[in-house]
Design a protein around this motif. Structure first.
Motif, short mmCIF file in Angstrom:
data_model
loop_
_atom_site.label_atom_id
_atom_site.label_comp_id
_atom_site.label_asym_id
_atom_site.label_seq_id
_atom_site.Cartn_x
_atom_site.Cartn_y
_atom_site.Cartn_z
N SER A 134 0.81 -1.23 0.00
CA SER A 134 0.00 0.00 0.00
C SER A 134 0.84 1.27 0.00
CB SER A 134 -0.96 0.01 1.21
OG SER A 134 -1.77 -1.12 1.18
N ASN A 135 2.06 1.18 -0.51
CA ASN A 135 2.92 2.36 -0.59
C ASN A 135 2.92 2.93 -1.99
OD1 ASN A 135 3.79 2.24 2.07
ND2 ASN A 135 5.53 0.93 1.58
N GLY A 136 3.30 4.19 -2.08
CA GLY A 136 3.55 4.78 -3.38
C GLY A 136 5.01 4.55 -3.74
N LEU A 137 5.27 4.07 -4.94
CA LEU A 137 6.64 3.88 -5.42
C LEU A 137 6.96 5.05 -6.35
CD1 LEU A 137 6.42 0.06 -6.30
CD2 LEU A 137 6.83 1.13 -4.09
N HIS A 138 8.07 5.73 -6.07
CA HIS A 138 8.35 6.98 -6.78
C HIS A 138 9.56 6.88 -7.70
CE1 HIS A 138 5.36 8.79 -4.21
NE2 HIS A 138 5.95 8.21 -3.18
N VAL A 139 9.75 5.70 -8.29
CA VAL A 139 10.91 5.50 -9.15
C VAL A 139 10.69 6.06 -10.55
CG1 VAL A 139 11.82 3.52 -7.91
CG2 VAL A 139 10.06 3.17 -9.64
N SER A 140 9.51 6.54 -10.83
CA SER A 140 9.23 7.16 -12.13
C SER A 140 9.98 8.48 -12.27
CB SER A 140 7.73 7.41 -12.27
OG SER A 140 7.46 8.24 -13.36
N ASN A 249 11.14 0.40 1.32
CA ASN A 249 10.19 1.45 0.95
C ASN A 249 9.11 1.62 2.03
OD1 ASN A 249 7.43 2.18 -0.48
ND2 ASN A 249 9.06 3.01 -1.77
N ALA A 250 8.65 0.50 2.59
CA ALA A 250 7.62 0.55 3.63
C ALA A 250 8.13 1.28 4.87
CB ALA A 250 7.17 -0.87 3.99
N VAL A 251 9.37 0.96 5.30
CA VAL A 251 9.94 1.62 6.47
C VAL A 251 10.20 3.10 6.19
CG1 VAL A 251 11.98 1.68 7.98
CG2 VAL A 251 10.93 -0.51 7.39
N LEU A 252 10.64 3.40 4.98
CA LEU A 252 10.87 4.79 4.58
C LEU A 252 9.60 5.62 4.71
CD1 LEU A 252 12.43 7.11 3.18
CD2 LEU A 252 11.88 6.03 0.98
N HIS A 253 8.46 5.07 4.31
CA HIS A 253 7.21 5.83 4.31
C HIS A 253 6.49 5.83 5.65
CE1 HIS A 253 7.78 5.74 -0.03
NE2 HIS A 253 6.89 6.69 -0.10
N HIS A 254 6.63 4.77 6.41
CA HIS A 254 5.81 4.63 7.62
C HIS A 254 6.58 4.86 8.92
CE1 HIS A 254 2.43 3.37 5.25
NE2 HIS A 254 3.09 2.35 4.75
N THR A 255 7.89 4.72 8.90
CA THR A 255 8.66 4.81 10.14
C THR A 255 9.57 6.04 10.19
OG1 THR A 255 8.65 2.38 10.32
CG2 THR A 255 10.26 3.57 11.65
N GLU A 264 10.61 10.69 -1.73
CA GLU A 264 10.72 10.40 -3.15
C GLU A 264 12.19 10.27 -3.57
OE1 GLU A 264 8.53 13.70 -4.69
OE2 GLU A 264 6.73 13.04 -3.62
N ARG A 265 13.04 11.17 -3.06
CA ARG A 265 14.46 11.13 -3.42
C ARG A 265 15.12 9.86 -2.89
NH1 ARG A 265 18.58 12.47 -0.39
NH2 ARG A 265 17.29 13.66 1.08
N LEU A 266 14.81 9.50 -1.64
CA LEU A 266 15.40 8.30 -1.04
C LEU A 266 14.85 7.03 -1.67
CD1 LEU A 266 15.43 9.49 2.68
CD2 LEU A 266 17.44 9.05 1.25
N ASP A 267 13.57 7.06 -2.07
CA ASP A 267 12.96 5.93 -2.75
C ASP A 267 13.74 5.62 -4.04
OD1 ASP A 267 11.33 4.12 -4.05
OD2 ASP A 267 9.51 5.30 -3.90
N LYS A 268 14.02 6.66 -4.82
CA LYS A 268 14.76 6.45 -6.08
C LYS A 268 16.17 5.95 -5.80
CE LYS A 268 12.15 9.85 -8.77
NZ LYS A 268 12.18 11.14 -9.49
#
Length: 278
Positions: A134-140, A249-255, A264-268
């Motif tokens: 249920s996360n947004g992936l921002h690799v686009s 990605n889940a920990v990045l967004h929720h924790t 978004e920058r860290l996701d990429k």
């Protein structure tokens, strides 16, 4: 059903730009004449030339774009402390993709951001929504450009036509990146702890060890490992680079306490580092 349970924060909170003099009965120095007030709190101090963009204007205009493009969508809204806001439009139509597992569904997503404290640029970009985490992936890489006219008493938004942009995204980026997702899924992770440690050594996202004197995985590291193992069990497959990326990605967004732009920058960065292993 998962699309019916998306986060729905209130993003249309009361907001206004008001002169500091009217609030404090004191003169303010040039360039700091006005306060941005959100839900009864001062969240920013700006100059007379600043054009305040209310969520009511921006997000409703963005939604009109999707409606005009005749796209079916579900909304997710997030409000961070009445200061920064996003609306994710998850496109629910034939444009969907599974990563070699019918339970692992990927949908195109459009994210629009606005902030009242200046922490986020008023902007929009394409991304992906994954059912499992249920996360947004921002690799686009595809951004949506806006023409924003600022003036003291009025702010106009000139939004692009979305139909052509969305078709272009599907033809080029959506299918190109999902092939990378498939490639990541083919590479199995033998030792999940060593994998997490290696990625943290590369990205410095947070510390792997508990402390200098305790080499055991830290709480955040354990969370990544647990999510990775749980998703592997849920999807009935072995741990792999794709699941590893999504666990981070889940920990990045929720924790982790990061702004939307930092996420978004860290996701990429995470994606690039993990994909390199493939």
């Amino acid at each position: 059903m998962y699309l019916q349970n998306l986060q729905q924060d209130e993003i249309f909170v009361s907001n206004e730009m008001k002169s500091l003099r009217s609030i404090t009965q004191m003169e303010s120095r040039r360039g700091l004449e006005n306060a941005i007030i959100s839900n009864g709190k001062i969240v920013n101090v700006v100059s007379n030339s600043y054009g305040h963009i209310p969520n009511q204007l921006f997000f409703k205009k963005a939604e009109e774009m999707l409606t005009d493009a005749q796209l079916n969508f579900h909304k997710r809204t997030i409000n961070k402390n009445d200061r920064s806001f996003i609306t994710d439009f998850i496109i629910d139509d034939k444009s969907q993709f599974t990563v070699k597992n019918h339970k692992d569904l990927i949908l195109p997503m459009l994210r629009f951001k606005n902030s009242y404290d200046g922490s986020e640029k008023t902007s929009g970009h394409f991304g992906f929504y994954r059912k499992v985490c249920s996360n947004g992936l921002h690799v686009s890489q595809a951004e949506i450009e806006f023409s924003i006219k600022h003036s003291k008493n009025n702010t106009h938004l000139i939004m692009p036509r979305l139909s052509n942009l969305f078709d272009k995204f599907l033809d080029n980026e959506f299918y190109t990146i999902t092939k990378k997702f498939d490639k990541m899924k083919e590479f199995k992770i033998i030792d999940t702890q060593e994998f997490v440690k290696a990625i943290l050594d590369r990205t410095k996202l947070f510390r792997y060890e508990c402390s200098d004197k305790n080499s055991d995985p830290s709480k955040k590291s354990r969370e990544v490992i647990e999510i990775l193992n749980y998703e592997a069990l849920l999807l009935n497959e072995e741990p792999n680079l794709w699941l590893g990326y999504n666990a981070f990605n889940a920990v990045l967004h929720h924790t982790l306490k990061k702004t939307f732009t930092q996420q978004e920058r860290l996701d990429k960065k995470l994606f690039d580092e993990i994909y390199e292993m493939a």
